[in-house]
Design a protein around this motif. Structure first.
Motif, short mmCIF file in Angstrom:
data_model
loop_
_atom_site.label_atom_id
_atom_site.label_comp_id
_atom_site.label_asym_id
_atom_site.label_seq_id
_atom_site.Cartn_x
_atom_site.Cartn_y
_atom_site.Cartn_z
N LYS A 148 37.27 -5.61 146.67
CA LYS A 148 36.73 -4.46 147.42
C LYS A 148 37.41 -3.21 146.89
N ARG A 149 36.74 -2.10 147.06
CA ARG A 149 37.27 -0.82 146.59
C ARG A 149 37.46 0.09 147.80
N ILE A 150 38.66 0.61 147.92
CA ILE A 150 38.98 1.55 148.99
C ILE A 150 39.61 2.78 148.34
N ASP A 151 38.99 3.95 148.55
CA ASP A 151 39.48 5.21 147.96
C ASP A 151 39.71 5.08 146.46
N GLY A 152 38.79 4.39 145.80
CA GLY A 152 38.86 4.26 144.34
C GLY A 152 39.83 3.20 143.83
N VAL A 153 40.51 2.50 144.74
CA VAL A 153 41.48 1.48 144.34
C VAL A 153 40.89 0.10 144.63
N ARG A 154 41.02 -0.81 143.66
CA ARG A 154 40.49 -2.17 143.82
C ARG A 154 41.53 -3.08 144.46
N TYR A 155 41.06 -3.86 145.46
CA TYR A 155 41.91 -4.82 146.17
C TYR A 155 41.19 -6.15 146.26
N TRP A 156 41.97 -7.22 146.42
CA TRP A 156 41.36 -8.50 146.73
C TRP A 156 40.72 -8.40 148.11
N ASN A 157 39.58 -8.99 148.29
CA ASN A 157 38.82 -8.95 149.54
C ASN A 157 39.27 -10.10 150.46
N TYR A 158 40.56 -10.18 150.70
CA TYR A 158 41.16 -11.29 151.43
C TYR A 158 40.54 -11.50 152.82
N GLU A 159 40.40 -10.45 153.60
CA GLU A 159 39.97 -10.60 154.99
C GLU A 159 38.58 -11.25 155.08
N GLN A 160 37.66 -10.81 154.26
CA GLN A 160 36.30 -11.35 154.31
C GLN A 160 36.26 -12.80 153.81
N ILE A 161 37.06 -13.11 152.80
CA ILE A 161 37.12 -14.48 152.28
C ILE A 161 37.74 -15.40 153.32
#
Length: 170
Positions: A148-161
């Motif tokens: 997922k991307r938040i404010d232009g930064v990519r993160y693992w989408n842990y919560e949804q997974i």
């Protein structure tokens, strides 16, 4: 009540390892029982023997997680045509085994659907591109981007997974 994880181990290993890392971290709350602990087949085994081992693991599973990357839908490993026992001229097996031209991934996906497992498809990126997903699971189960991307930064989408795994393992 096992969870079976499938994916392209050559190209998407880091995504597969991330799931196992989250599962080992007691502070995260993501827990699943790995079907791959049941039985093992050596890489030197015949493709049909490896598929038998995969089938045993899938038979013990409730949830099927497929990690889809750019090459997943193009994989051919596991097809009898890559086995030295395959007679391409006659389309037969020298060992009298049943012929299957399906890759390991296609075999796993087809069996998961046939056995009505809970299907979770995780895309190795920010978007779910179903064209890169094997056809048998393309419109089945949960489809989630792993990034997922938040404010232009990519993160693992842990919560949804985690949420999808929790729902599927109930």
């Amino acid at each position: 009540t096992k969870t079976y994880i499938a994916g392209d181990w050559d190209h998407d290993r880091s995504a597969v390892q991330k799931l196992y890392e989250w599962n080992r971290d007691d502070n995260l709350g993501l827990t699943f029982h790995d079907a791959h602990e049941i039985t093992q087949a050596r890489d030197s085994s015949l493709n049909c023997s490896i598929k038998q081992s995969l089938a045993k693991r899938l038979d013990q599973s409730k949830t099927f997680v497929l990690i889809v990357g750019e090459k997943t839908n193009k994989l051919t490993a596991g097809s009898c045509k890559h086995c030295s026992s395959y007679d391409s001229y006659h389309g037969t097996c020298h060992r009298k085994k049943e012929i299957s031209l399906k890759s390991y991934i296609d075999f796993e996906c087809d069996k998961a659907v046939r056995d009505k497992l809970n299907v979770i498809v995780l895309y190795r990126g920010e978007f779910c591109n179903r064209n890169t997903c094997p056809e048998s699971v393309r419109y089945i189960g949960y489809h989630i981007p792993m990034i997922k991307r938040i404010d232009g930064v990519r993160y693992w989408n842990y919560e949804q997974i985690k949420s999808a795994l929790d729902r599927s393992n109930r």
